[in-house]
Motif scaffolding. Sequence first.
Motif, mmCIF file in Angstrom:
data_model
loop_
_atom_site.group_PDB
_atom_site.id
_atom_site.type_symbol
_atom_site.label_atom_id
_atom_site.label_comp_id
_atom_site.label_asym_id
_atom_site.label_seq_id
_atom_site.Cartn_x
_atom_site.Cartn_y
_atom_site.Cartn_z
ATOM 1 N N ARG A 86 -69.847 52.296 -20.345
ATOM 2 C CA ARG A 86 -70.137 53.503 -19.582
ATOM 3 C C ARG A 86 -71.525 54.075 -19.845
ATOM 4 N N LYS A 87 -71.986 54.038 -21.093
ATOM 5 C CA LYS A 87 -73.212 54.760 -21.457
ATOM 6 C C LYS A 87 -74.400 53.895 -21.835
ATOM 7 N N ARG A 112 -71.227 48.920 -15.327
ATOM 8 C CA ARG A 112 -70.652 50.194 -15.758
ATOM 9 C C ARG A 112 -69.131 50.085 -15.746
#
Length: 149
Positions: A86-87, A112
Amino acid sequence: MKKFIYLLPLLVVLFFQKENLKMTPSKEKQKTKVVDTIKNDTLKAAEKLEMYHKGAHASYYANKFNGRRTASGARFNNNDMTCAHRKLPFGTKLKVTGVKTKKVVYVTVTDRGPFVKTKHIDLSRKAFMAVAPKSYGGHIEVDLEIVKK
């Protein structure tokens, strides 16, 4: 006498072949080094590891995503060593270690996800199977380390 003349070259050739065989040492099968299945060029001596997450929950992509574009624009292939996070920025190299098996695999962030709150990373099927215990389910616990240059 004619028979002897025809046999003489044959005997000379056989004699020298026999001598050559005696002079060369027998080539025994040399022991081959056991090489790790992970590419050694991924982690060089100058690179350092930074612990990112201990005990992260990992799952793997379904086969229906093969050939589709990832968020980074690359085509997804379940046989590549890639992952989704995600990051972390695209192109980040991660060292993924299975908590139970202690097996290690190096992956690159290309997408992602996962979009489930309980999961931290989605691995390609090949990377997941390399880390997971034999014939294991769809999710495992892993340690994530960022490979720093």
